[in-house]
Design an enzyme around this catalytic site. Sequence first.
Site, PDB file in Angstrom:
ATOM      1  N   VAL A   1       0.833  -1.204   0.000  1.00 53.87           N
ATOM      2  CA  VAL A   1       0.000   0.000   0.000  1.00 53.87           C
ATOM      3  C   VAL A   1       0.871   1.259   0.000  1.00 53.87           C
ATOM      4  CG1 VAL A   1      -1.853   1.238   1.182  1.00 53.87           C
ATOM      5  CG2 VAL A   1      -1.834  -1.261   1.204  1.00 53.87           C
TER       6      VAL A   1
ATOM      7  N   ARG B   1      11.266   0.205   7.025  1.00 57.08           N
ATOM      8  CA  ARG B   1      11.597  -0.668   8.156  1.00 57.08           C
ATOM      9  C   ARG B   1      13.069  -1.052   8.080  1.00 57.08           C
ATOM     10  NH1 ARG B   1      10.993  -5.896   7.589  1.00 57.08           N
ATOM     11  NH2 ARG B   1       9.623  -5.531   5.841  1.00 57.08           N
TER      12      ARG B   1
ATOM     13  N   LYS C   1      -6.755  -1.659  10.396  1.00 61.18           N
ATOM     14  CA  LYS C   1      -8.020  -2.043  11.035  1.00 61.18           C
ATOM     15  C   LYS C   1      -7.831  -2.713  12.383  1.00 61.18           C
ATOM     16  CE  LYS C   1      -7.487  -3.341   7.498  1.00 61.18           C
ATOM     17  NZ  LYS C   1      -7.139  -3.581   6.133  1.00 61.18           N
TER      18      LYS C   1
ATOM     19  N   GLU D   1     -10.725   5.835   6.447  1.00 57.26           N
ATOM     20  CA  GLU D   1     -11.521   5.206   5.377  1.00 57.26           C
ATOM     21  C   GLU D   1     -10.890   3.908   4.868  1.00 57.26           C
ATOM     22  OE1 GLU D   1     -14.716   6.433   3.735  1.00 57.26           O
ATOM     23  OE2 GLU D   1     -14.410   4.287   3.605  1.00 57.26           O
TER      24      GLU D   1
ATOM     25  N   GLY E   1      -0.638 -14.865  -4.646  1.00 58.30           N
ATOM     26  CA  GLY E   1      -0.303 -13.655  -3.889  1.00 58.30           C
ATOM     27  C   GLY E   1      -1.522 -12.986  -3.280  1.00 58.30           C
TER      28      GLY E   1
ATOM     29  N   GLU F   1      -1.848 -14.054   2.503  1.00 58.42           N
ATOM     30  CA  GLU F   1      -0.520 -13.857   3.079  1.00 58.42           C
ATOM     31  C   GLU F   1       0.114 -15.235   3.288  1.00 58.42           C
ATOM     32  OE1 GLU F   1       0.433 -10.739   4.394  1.00 58.42           O
ATOM     33  OE2 GLU F   1      -1.469  -9.721   4.029  1.00 58.42           O
TER      34      GLU F   1
ATOM     35  N   ASP G   1      -9.682 -10.600  10.587  1.00 58.70           N
ATOM     36  CA  ASP G   1      -9.619  -9.389   9.767  1.00 58.70           C
ATOM     37  C   ASP G   1     -11.037  -8.848   9.525  1.00 58.70           C
ATOM     38  OD1 ASP G   1      -8.082  -7.632   7.667  1.00 58.70           O
ATOM     39  OD2 ASP G   1      -9.750  -8.535   6.565  1.00 58.70           O
TER      40      ASP G   1
ATOM     41  N   LYS H   1     -12.951  -5.221  10.840  1.00 61.37           N
ATOM     42  CA  LYS H   1     -13.694  -4.283   9.990  1.00 61.37           C
ATOM     43  C   LYS H   1     -15.125  -4.079  10.497  1.00 61.37           C
ATOM     44  CE  LYS H   1     -10.826  -5.609   6.110  1.00 61.37           C
ATOM     45  NZ  LYS H   1     -10.636  -6.585   5.033  1.00 61.37           N
TER      46      LYS H   1
ATOM     47  N   GLY I   1      -5.605  -4.692  -1.531  1.00 66.02           N
ATOM     48  CA  GLY I   1      -4.610  -4.471  -2.579  1.00 66.02           C
ATOM     49  C   GLY I   1      -4.070  -3.052  -2.548  1.00 66.02           C
TER      50      GLY I   1
HETATM   51  N1  HSE Z   1      -6.380  -9.379   3.740  1.00 66.56           N
HETATM   52  C1  HSE Z   1      -7.561  -8.620   3.585  1.00 66.56           C
HETATM   53  C2  HSE Z   1      -8.498  -9.284   2.575  1.00 66.56           C
HETATM   54  C3  HSE Z   1      -7.308  -7.201   3.137  1.00 66.56           C
HETATM   55  O1  HSE Z   1      -8.153 -10.334   2.041  1.00 66.56           O
HETATM   56  O2  HSE Z   1      -9.572  -8.755   2.351  1.00 66.56           O
HETATM   57  C4  HSE Z   1      -6.786  -6.349   4.243  1.00 66.56           C
HETATM   58  O3  HSE Z   1      -7.746  -6.261   5.275  1.00 66.56           O
END
Ligand code: HSE
Length: 443
Positions: free
Chosen positions: A16, A47, A106, A130, A188, A191, A202, A206, A303
């Site tokens: 990103v 980093r 998030k 956002e 890809g 992860e 995740d 959200k 992405g």
């Molecule tokens: N890894 C998340 C997804 C995107 O596959 O939607 C980042 O939150």
Amino acid sequence: MQKKHLRIAILGYGTVGRATVDILQKRAQSIADKSGVYIEVVAVLLRTAKLDIAPSVQAIATCDRKAVLEDENIDCYVELIGGVDVAYSIVRELLSRGKFVVTANKAMLALHGEELWALARKNNTCIGVEASCCAGVPLIRAIADGLIANSIHAVYGIVNGTCNFILTKMEEKSISYKKALEISITQGIAEADPSLDVQGLDAAHKIAIMSSLAFSLKVSFSDIAVQGIDNIDQVDMRHAKELGYRFKLIAAAYKVKDGITIWVRPVLLIEDHPLAAVKDTFNAVSIFGDTNGHTLYYGRGAGGEPTASAVIGDIISIGIGNWQSLFEYSGQWQDLNTHRNQVPAGQTQHRYYLRMHVDDSHGVLAEIAAVFTNYSVSFATVLQKKVENQDTKQALLIIITHETLENNMKKVLSALENLSCVYDAKTMIPIFDLDEEKIASLK
Ligand code: HSE
């Protein structure tokens, strides 16, 4: 038409971070022509110096965290480090010094949002968030701004692209979860360690952020019931498809009789449900408001470029003062919200899909029906199939129930497990069919 010049630092040079710098270096002027805000990237914090850095970034890239964070000439910081601890400590430091922050993080917001918003308020600044929910799909703006006239009754949808990709491949190619996960890693999409995605966390981050805003709610993250997709069996996917259903990982927050229920879990959707058509890595979220009815938001929720789109939108919004006003005037932010009853998933109503093996002999269905009757659960569909390639006299039984409390279903399953004619009665999947009419009745 440029009216304002913002100097920003990008913290983190992953997918990103790279996309954001790239877009801004190529298109800062055309964005300024439209928005009135020229964004100049003056620093990129790395980093490690070992990263592969684009030639146009070399002069502004540095590993000197202190120099970047304390640079008085930087107006706004874009946190794209990921993970919680380091990002949280940096964002706290920046907010304490009254800096504007934009973040896509998030996990940090779901776990520490309340404290960070309070810190921002105390220091007369704000955080643009956002990009934290479904990347470039403008959900935060919709909830906090566009739909403000509504009392929101429900927010639910597909908010994790990796899980949606895996489920789509399992369905389309009739492959196992493991195989579909391998494909998503090779392409890809997932992860190398996909656990945050496939275990539903995740998505939970959200829905925590969105529901907090939508219901002016102080969300207790640990009270969100979270279940991932890693136990979905291809067998169920096949049977569900035959019966006209699709598997989706849904994150939901909606009003119920005694409060708000918030959960993440794999559910079955009837095949003509709008969300059943959302495939691959796409996200889609339905929001139901009392004034506006149903609105549906669809797009790429992950992405580099889609996330950069939201990040840049937030920087512009800070540049023209929109985020500051929204933060100052609106009473929806975590630090201003109060706790309300978060109703556990067990107290919500759904129809259910059950799969089990049973002895294929007379009286078995009657025994099973007696258990359902005992807990006042009613059959909607019963499907019996021959068990292939086995000498045993067993049959596969699939039952779809009418709507009932999840707690009732758990009792039914445990009673079925005690019947000597029933084997592995463990699979129980909710059928999610909250529609406009039902939601209207929740007011
Ligand atoms: N890894 C998340 C997804 C995107 O596959 O939607 C980042 O939150």
